[in-house]
Motif scaffolding. Sequence first.
Motif, mmCIF file in Angstrom:
data_model
loop_
_atom_site.group_PDB
_atom_site.id
_atom_site.type_symbol
_atom_site.label_atom_id
_atom_site.label_comp_id
_atom_site.label_asym_id
_atom_site.label_seq_id
_atom_site.Cartn_x
_atom_site.Cartn_y
_atom_site.Cartn_z
ATOM 1 N N THR A 19 0.858 -1.173 0.000
ATOM 2 C CA THR A 19 0.000 0.000 0.000
ATOM 3 C C THR A 19 0.903 1.234 0.000
ATOM 4 O O THR A 19 2.109 1.140 -0.249
ATOM 5 N N THR A 20 0.347 2.402 0.270
ATOM 6 C CA THR A 20 1.107 3.649 0.212
ATOM 7 C C THR A 20 2.251 3.643 1.229
ATOM 8 O O THR A 20 2.021 3.392 2.418
ATOM 9 N N PRO A 21 3.492 3.901 0.794
ATOM 10 C CA PRO A 21 4.608 3.934 1.750
ATOM 11 C C PRO A 21 4.496 5.119 2.700
ATOM 12 O O PRO A 21 3.833 6.117 2.410
ATOM 13 N N LEU A 22 5.176 5.011 3.815
ATOM 14 C CA LEU A 22 5.127 6.043 4.845
ATOM 15 C C LEU A 22 6.253 7.052 4.648
ATOM 16 O O LEU A 22 7.379 6.694 4.276
ATOM 17 N N ASP A 23 5.940 8.325 4.909
ATOM 18 C CA ASP A 23 6.937 9.387 4.781
ATOM 19 C C ASP A 23 7.986 9.285 5.872
ATOM 20 O O ASP A 23 7.735 8.757 6.971
ATOM 21 N N ALA A 24 9.149 9.815 5.575
ATOM 22 C CA ALA A 24 10.243 9.795 6.542
ATOM 23 C C ALA A 24 9.886 10.593 7.796
ATOM 24 O O ALA A 24 9.213 11.629 7.726
ATOM 25 N N LEU A 25 10.322 10.069 8.944
ATOM 26 C CA LEU A 25 10.192 10.738 10.250
ATOM 27 C C LEU A 25 8.739 10.985 10.645
ATOM 28 O O LEU A 25 8.448 11.853 11.469
ATOM 29 N N LEU A 26 7.820 10.201 10.079
ATOM 30 C CA LEU A 26 6.409 10.329 10.438
ATOM 31 C C LEU A 26 6.153 9.664 11.793
ATOM 32 O O LEU A 26 6.482 8.491 11.990
ATOM 33 N N PRO A 27 5.573 10.382 12.741
ATOM 34 C CA PRO A 27 5.254 9.738 14.027
ATOM 35 C C PRO A 27 4.070 8.784 13.875
ATOM 36 O O PRO A 27 3.060 9.131 13.247
ATOM 37 N N VAL A 28 4.191 7.613 14.423
ATOM 38 C CA VAL A 28 3.140 6.596 14.344
ATOM 39 C C VAL A 28 2.991 5.942 15.714
ATOM 40 O O VAL A 28 3.832 6.103 16.596
ATOM 41 N N ARG A 29 1.899 5.188 15.850
ATOM 42 C CA ARG A 29 1.669 4.442 17.091
ATOM 43 C C ARG A 29 1.608 2.962 16.769
ATOM 44 O O ARG A 29 0.840 2.530 15.910
ATOM 45 N N LEU A 30 2.444 2.172 17.420
ATOM 46 C CA LEU A 30 2.493 0.734 17.206
ATOM 47 C C LEU A 30 1.425 0.077 18.073
ATOM 48 O O LEU A 30 1.457 0.185 19.302
ATOM 49 N N VAL A 31 0.447 -0.596 17.434
ATOM 50 C CA VAL A 31 -0.691 -1.125 18.184
ATOM 51 C C VAL A 31 -0.759 -2.647 18.174
ATOM 52 O O VAL A 31 -1.506 -3.235 18.956
ATOM 53 N N ASP A 32 -0.003 -3.326 17.304
ATOM 54 C CA ASP A 32 -0.093 -4.781 17.248
ATOM 55 C C ASP A 32 1.173 -5.334 16.631
ATOM 56 O O ASP A 32 1.877 -4.639 15.884
ATOM 57 N N ARG A 33 1.458 -6.596 16.937
ATOM 58 C CA ARG A 33 2.625 -7.277 16.378
ATOM 59 C C ARG A 33 2.234 -8.674 15.904
ATOM 60 O O ARG A 33 1.376 -9.318 16.499
ATOM 61 N N LEU A 34 2.905 -9.116 14.838
ATOM 62 C CA LEU A 34 2.760 -10.481 14.333
ATOM 63 C C LEU A 34 4.114 -10.889 13.791
ATOM 64 O O LEU A 34 4.441 -10.637 12.642
#
Length: 219
Positions: A19-34
Motif C-alpha cells: 500500500t502507500t509507503p510512509l513518509d520519513a520521520l512520520l510519528p506513528v503508534r504501534l498497536v499490534d505485532r505479528l
Amino acid sequence: MVPQDGLPAWEAPDAQRPTTPLDALLPVRLVDRLGDWGRIVCANGWSAWVDGRLLVAVPRDPPAAGRPLARSADPRPLLARSEDALARYRRAAEELAAGATDGESFRRRTHGLRVGMVVDGESVWLYDAEHERWVYCDGTRLSTYAADDGPSVHGGGTEGAPTDAGPAAGARTGAPEPTQVVEAVPDPGPAPDPYGEEPTRRIPPVTVDPDPSARPGDA
C-alpha cells in the motif's frame, strides 16, 4: 517514528499486498505485532502493516542517570554475545594456524558463527545474529538500523524493537493469517451425463415402393 528513509507499508502482514509507503520521520503508534510485522496507526487514523523491526523508538522521557535500561534498549547483552562469538572464532583460528586442528574441524567449529561490529567513536553498529539485523548504538541504547530480510510472521523476537513507540499489544485476535500457496487442482474433464444418454445407433435404410398406385387405400 518512521526512519529517515521512509518505510514501505502493506495492507496486511503479506508482502504481496503493498500500500502507500510512509513518509520519513512520520510519528506513528504501534498497536499490534505479528512476528516481525507491526501494525501502526497514524495521527489521521490510517492504519497499515510495516516491518516493525525498522521503526525508530521514541522514549516518552529522557533516561535518568543511574536508572537501568530496558532489556530492549540495553546494548550490553548484544555486545557480550558479539565478543563471545569473536572469541570463539579467534580460538578456532589460532588452533588452525598452530596445526592443532585441521580444516574440516575448523569449519565445524565456526559453522553458524555470524558477528559484525563497526566502532566509530561513540557510534557503534552491531550485527544481531539472533534476529538477523543490524542495530545502531550511541552508547546508551539500541535501535534497529537494517534487517537482512523482509518481515516474517515467525519473527525471531522483539529485542531491540520499538517498545517505547506505543502500546505494542501482544494480542493478535482478528489478525489476518499469512497467505498460503495452494496447488492448482487438475481439471477433471467434462462431468458424466446424469441421465445416462445411450450411444448413437445405426438405423437401417427404409425401402421405398417404386409404384405408388399399388399402395392400399388409393382409389
